[in-house]
Design a protein around this motif. Structure first.
Motif, short mmCIF file in Angstrom:
data_model
loop_
_atom_site.label_atom_id
_atom_site.label_comp_id
_atom_site.label_asym_id
_atom_site.label_seq_id
_atom_site.Cartn_x
_atom_site.Cartn_y
_atom_site.Cartn_z
N GLU A 1 40.44 46.53 51.50
CA GLU A 1 40.88 46.61 50.05
C GLU A 1 42.58 46.54 50.17
N PRO A 2 43.10 45.32 49.95
CA PRO A 2 44.50 45.15 50.03
C PRO A 2 44.91 45.79 48.34
N ASP A 3 46.10 46.03 48.39
CA ASP A 3 46.85 46.62 47.10
C ASP A 3 46.98 45.63 46.39
N TYR A 4 46.85 45.40 45.02
CA TYR A 4 46.87 44.36 44.00
C TYR A 4 47.27 44.51 42.83
N ARG A 5 47.91 43.51 42.16
CA ARG A 5 47.90 43.85 40.74
C ARG A 5 47.76 42.47 39.95
N ILE A 6 47.14 42.53 38.62
CA ILE A 6 46.77 41.47 38.26
C ILE A 6 47.97 41.25 36.83
N VAL A 7 48.63 40.28 36.77
CA VAL A 7 49.67 40.25 35.85
C VAL A 7 49.25 39.11 34.95
N ALA B 19 37.71 44.61 38.11
CA ALA B 19 36.73 45.11 39.13
C ALA B 19 36.11 44.20 39.88
N LYS B 20 36.02 42.88 39.37
CA LYS B 20 35.17 41.81 39.85
C LYS B 20 36.36 41.05 40.85
N ILE B 21 37.60 41.28 40.41
CA ILE B 21 38.76 40.73 41.38
C ILE B 21 38.93 41.76 42.48
N GLU B 22 38.75 43.06 42.01
CA GLU B 22 38.99 43.85 43.18
C GLU B 22 37.90 43.73 44.44
N SER B 23 36.59 43.40 43.70
CA SER B 23 35.66 43.28 44.74
C SER B 23 35.52 41.96 45.70
N LEU B 24 36.27 40.87 45.09
CA LEU B 24 36.35 39.61 45.72
C LEU B 24 37.09 39.85 46.70
N PRO C 79 48.20 53.16 41.21
CA PRO C 79 48.51 51.91 40.97
C PRO C 79 48.33 51.32 39.80
N MET C 80 49.29 50.28 39.26
CA MET C 80 49.07 49.72 38.12
C MET C 80 48.48 48.43 38.43
N ARG C 81 47.08 48.43 38.14
CA ARG C 81 46.20 47.26 38.62
C ARG C 81 46.40 46.08 37.65
N VAL C 82 46.89 46.20 36.16
CA VAL C 82 46.62 45.38 35.18
C VAL C 82 47.91 45.43 34.24
N ILE C 83 48.71 44.34 34.28
CA ILE C 83 50.02 44.47 33.33
C ILE C 83 49.54 43.22 32.66
N ASP C 84 49.52 43.52 31.31
CA ASP C 84 49.23 42.49 30.46
C ASP C 84 50.37 42.21 29.42
N ASP D 290 47.17 31.81 28.06
CA ASP D 290 47.27 32.79 29.19
C ASP D 290 47.17 32.31 30.49
N GLU D 291 48.35 33.00 31.36
CA GLU D 291 48.35 32.60 32.66
C GLU D 291 48.23 33.95 33.45
N VAL D 292 47.34 33.82 34.55
CA VAL D 292 47.02 34.99 35.41
C VAL D 292 47.64 35.12 36.79
N THR D 293 48.29 35.87 37.14
CA THR D 293 48.81 35.84 38.55
C THR D 293 48.37 37.17 39.24
N VAL D 294 47.67 37.00 40.49
CA VAL D 294 47.13 38.18 41.19
C VAL D 294 48.15 38.37 42.33
N LEU D 295 48.89 39.71 42.22
CA LEU D 295 49.77 39.85 43.36
C LEU D 295 49.11 40.55 44.32
N VAL D 296 49.21 40.16 45.67
CA VAL D 296 48.48 40.88 46.79
C VAL D 296 49.53 41.38 47.80
N GLU D 297 49.36 42.48 48.08
CA GLU D 297 50.27 43.28 48.88
C GLU D 297 49.70 42.80 50.59
N ALA D 298 50.83 42.44 51.30
CA ALA D 298 50.49 42.07 52.71
C ALA D 298 50.24 43.53 53.46
#
Ligand code: DLL
Length: 433
Positions: free
Chosen positions: A353-359, A340-345, A424-429, A367-375
């Motif tokens: 609000e762009p479409d996004y996904r946290i992988v 939710a914090k990532i979303e609000s940032l 949307p699939m917001r989080v893929i762990d 651990d490595e985090v990638t945030v995919l943000v849709e143009a």
């Protein structure tokens, strides 16, 4: 081996009497000194004097993470700052984090409880304890450090990072106990393998791990790779930090320090207690804290209380290893990151609000985090290519700064993020925890 046998092996009836007395004094303390609690109790028409038994606890309101944040930074402190000797905070550096304080007595009590957990995990004053938790606002480093020092062990405040050097220290200083997050222990194990040091060159015997979820499989891997006995310990900043509960060498549940914390396990939907053995949300009331007492704190952590006695002789009830959380909080390298914090940032940066996904991936032990943000068509993402690089960099910097973990950001084509049943699939762990 116990640190305080008279407390850790206390008769149940005697323990409950002590808990009641301490609960009453905690309630009086919060009612007198914390307007937030007084208002809540007054609204419900409850005065602390009416709580005459432990079962009356259920009449009191819960306290949530939102309550803590809403009182940022010092609103829930029950003593003036002049009596506070230490301040910690949960992950995040803004008003979304929980700020917690300790008096001198709180620090002494905390150190003692951590010492109990270390002893339960096999550590004695003859051990050389390498504390590889981050030292800082996070409660892990200082919490374990003070506990190990209180116990009389030789403490190496290694903090986290620089793994090759940590291994050198481990070897040269003859470290016998490693204290860290389980993922850091995995990284140490992998690095030892890469460098090619045989485990026999190290003096490690015990590993005490906590601060994030880890599986039995991961325990087995760490134990095999490092030649140690690994125990799990649990805690959270809002309650104290590490020191709430920990496994003994039997490793069949975490003994709760019940003379200092009153625990309940509730159904997170109905908010009613669930019977022992059934999984629910852990709720904790502190019994002896001065600066930052907590009444019925909803931890969002899922666990169950275990029945039966433990062969170790401790009478403190045991909780199962954590079975997850009721919210979506992600734990990345020990840091708590809320989607939710990532979303609000993203919303703040973009204005919409762009479409996004946290992988999340685990590369080796990290651990490595990638945030995919849709143009999008109208937001800066959709502008000419030359702007895109700057936008991605802005997002990357802002997320990394605010979340306290390094985040990679990738821009993806419009509508490239597929949905499941239109959702949307917001989080893929991808980590197998
Ligand atoms: O992680 C305190 C701690 C430090 C405990 C070192 C043990 C060792 P916070 O940063 O406030 O405090 O995060 C607390 O981490 O609510 C759980 O979701 C998770 N957590 C802590 N210990 C464990 C564990 C510290 N042993 C949040 N297993 C908690 C699974 C854990 N999750």
């Amino acid at each position: 081996m116990y640190w305080e046998p008279d407390k850790e092996c206390m008769d149940r009836e005697e323990l409950e009497q002590l808990q009641l007395e301490r609960l009453q004094s905690t309630l009086n303390r919060v009612y007198a000194h914390v307007p937030f609690y007084r208002k809540k109790f007054d609204t419900l028409g409850i005065s602390p004097e009416e709580i005459g038994s432990l079962s009356d606890l259920s009449r009191l309101p819960f306290t949530t993470k939102e309550d803590v944040r809403g009182n940022y930074p010092y609103g829930l402190f029950a003593v003036p700052l002049r009596e506070v000797v230490r301040i910690h905070a949960s992950s995040g550096t803004t008003e979304t984090s929980s700020v917690v304080g300790y008096t001198r007595n709180d620090i002494a009590m905390w150190s003692k409880l951590v010492a109990r957990i270390l002893v339960a995990g096999g550590v004695t004053k003859d051990d050389v304890v390498q504390v590889s938790f981050r030292y800082g606002l996070f409660t892990g480093g200082f919490g374990l450090h003070y506990g190990a020092e209180r116990l009389g062990a030789s403490v190496i405040p290694a903090s986290s990072g620089n793994t090759a050097r940590q291994i050198q220290i481990m070897k040269d200083f003859k470290t016998t106990a490693l204290v860290s997050t389980p993922s850091y222990a995995m990284l140490v194990a992998d690095t030892i393998r890469e460098i090619g040091i045989p485990v026999s060159a190290l003096s490690l015997k015990y590993g005490l791990f906590g601060g994030e979820p880890w599986s039995e499989k991961m325990r087995q891997e760490i134990q095999d790779a490092l030649g140690i006995v690994a125990t799990d310990n649990y805690g959270l900043s809002e309650v104290i930090g590490p020191g709430v509960s920990g496994e003994c060498l039997e490793r069949n549940g975490l003994h709760i320090n019940e003379d200092h914390f009153l625990v309940e396990v509730i159904d997170p939907k109905t908010l009613q207690p669930v019977p022992p053995g059934r999984t629910g949300e852990l709720v904790i009331t502190t019994l002896t804290k001065e600066a930052f007492p907590m009444v019925r704190y909803r931890t969002r952590d899922l666990t169950s209380l275990r029945e039966g006695d433990c062969p170790c002789g401790r009478t403190g009830r045991r909780m199962s290893r954590l079975a997850g959380r009721t919210d979506e909080m992600l734990i990345i390298r020990g840091m708590k990151v809320s989607p939710a914090k990532i979303e609000s940032l993203l919303f703040e940066i973009e204005g919409n609000e762009p479409d996004y996904r946290i992988v999340i991936d685990r590369k080796g032990a990290m651990d490595e985090v990638t945030v995919l943000v849709e143009a999008s068509g109208d937001a800066p993402f959709g502008e000419e290519r030359r702007h895109i690089g700057t936008t991605v960099e802005t997002i990357r910097k802002r997320l990394t700064h605010e979340l306290g973990v390094t985040v990679d950001v990738k821009l993806v084509e419009k509508k490239a993020l597929e949905t499941v049943d239109g959702k949307p699939m917001r989080v893929i762990d991808h980590r197998k925890l």
